[in-house]
Design a protein around this motif. Sequence first.
Motif, PDB file in Angstrom:
ATOM      1  N   ASP A  44     111.221 -19.313  15.707  1.00 54.13           N
ATOM      2  CA  ASP A  44     111.164 -20.735  15.806  1.00 54.13           C
ATOM      3  C   ASP A  44     112.551 -21.229  16.240  1.00 54.13           C
ATOM      4  O   ASP A  44     112.733 -22.040  17.077  1.00 54.13           O
ATOM      5  N   GLN A  83     105.377 -29.204  15.168  1.00 52.41           N
ATOM      6  CA  GLN A  83     104.489 -28.646  14.310  1.00 52.41           C
ATOM      7  C   GLN A  83     105.305 -28.652  12.788  1.00 52.41           C
ATOM      8  O   GLN A  83     106.527 -29.038  12.807  1.00 52.41           O
ATOM      9  N   HIS A  86     106.457 -23.399   8.800  1.00 52.29           N
ATOM     10  CA  HIS A  86     106.066 -22.143   8.777  1.00 52.29           C
ATOM     11  C   HIS A  86     105.974 -21.747   7.180  1.00 52.29           C
ATOM     12  O   HIS A  86     106.320 -20.830   7.052  1.00 52.29           O
ATOM     13  N   THR A  95      99.628 -22.490  14.292  1.00 50.80           N
ATOM     14  CA  THR A  95     100.729 -22.613  15.315  1.00 50.80           C
ATOM     15  C   THR A  95     100.106 -21.508  16.398  1.00 50.80           C
ATOM     16  O   THR A  95     100.197 -21.691  17.620  1.00 50.80           O
ATOM     17  N   ASP A 114     109.225 -25.996  15.706  1.00 53.76           N
ATOM     18  CA  ASP A 114     108.849 -25.844  14.239  1.00 53.76           C
ATOM     19  C   ASP A 114     109.940 -26.806  13.664  1.00 53.76           C
ATOM     20  O   ASP A 114     111.042 -26.515  13.424  1.00 53.76           O
TER      21      ASP A 114
END
Length: 384
Positions: A44, A83, A86, A95, A114
């Motif tokens: 990321d 997004q 995570h 993702t 991210d």
Amino acid sequence: MKRKIVSVLMCATMTAALFAGCGGGGDTQASGDAAKTDDTAKTDDAASDDAADDAAADDAAGDDAAADNAGGSDGAITIGFAQVGHESDWRTASTKSCQDVFSAENGYDLQFVDCDNDSAAQIEAVRGFIQQAVDYIIIDPIVSTGWDTVLTECEDAGIPVIIIDRTIDDSDKYVSWVGSNFKTEGLAAGEWLKAYAENKGISEINALVIEGSTGASATIGRTEGFKEIADANGWTIVDSQSGDFTEAGGQEVMESYIKSYEGKFNVVICQNDNEAFGAMTAMKNAGIEYGVGKDVILVSFDACTAGLEKVMSGDINADFECNPLAAPDVEKVIKQLQAGETPEKEVYMTEHWYVNEDVLSSITVNGEEQALTVVTQEIIDAQY
Ligand code: GYE
């Protein structure tokens, strides 16, 4: 919101066919937070840096793209995707789904950021995409409010925005939203618990809820849906706190619940699988027995591969699916926009309710009969 596609029972083979090629994500807890977070964080970081570099480098070229909204200099359609982060197996699958669909081979230039569960960073990522003059912006909103200003900026720049997964509740300045009905998921968990408790002769429900991230529409919907059924049936919700959709968060909240309420609860509702894994560790460490036929009924949401494995082994009693593979539907929206058509404002994903025991075949949610699916190895193999 109108529910366009209702949850339907698909046979295992259909599920397998639909999800073939999407596997590989969310293996067991062994692939859990530490390793996954580190790996993902590295990728990321690199991705965010790339996005920032590209933002600077592409400025001039980007203006052209904005002018005709017809793609990057090499003809690719440029997409910025902000997004959430995570934090979970679900997120990893989401993702991957976007990266698979919006690949260079498929004619896209995907700028992936991210946002590490930081809503201010997410708004800045969107502003970065405006500067880059991408053709489309995809946002999975970390929180459901605070969006109107930046969405107005997208509108002024002429960049269509597509919302994926979580909803935005204070602005309608986006073309389409593709995701799940989180309140229905919460209602389904409640209706299942009601029917299951009746079936097992359990007359009293004392539930602990481990919520997802505060302010996320997924948290709000699941909390409201479950509470509606709890209130209607006179159940006690002993406590309800956020575990932030992570395994570590689920474990921490469960440890503190055990200190405060040991012996005073018989149901634990975790708003995602990763929190359930953390809660399982906390209960195991405290010698509390959970799962099928044990003292504590454990309920989860998401139903990613590792979650379904725990349903099949009987550690989780029921798991309410939230389908993360929205990218193909987002691509349909983009293709419609490219063709000058008007896409649907809301697109709902198809989902299933998974259980361990074959004691109930269906539940009634919002007056509609919905199937319960007993998890098999075949289903697990086909799941994301
Ligand atoms: O349930 C959780 C993830 O927004 C529906 O976010 C999504 C939720 C999902 O972290 O695992």
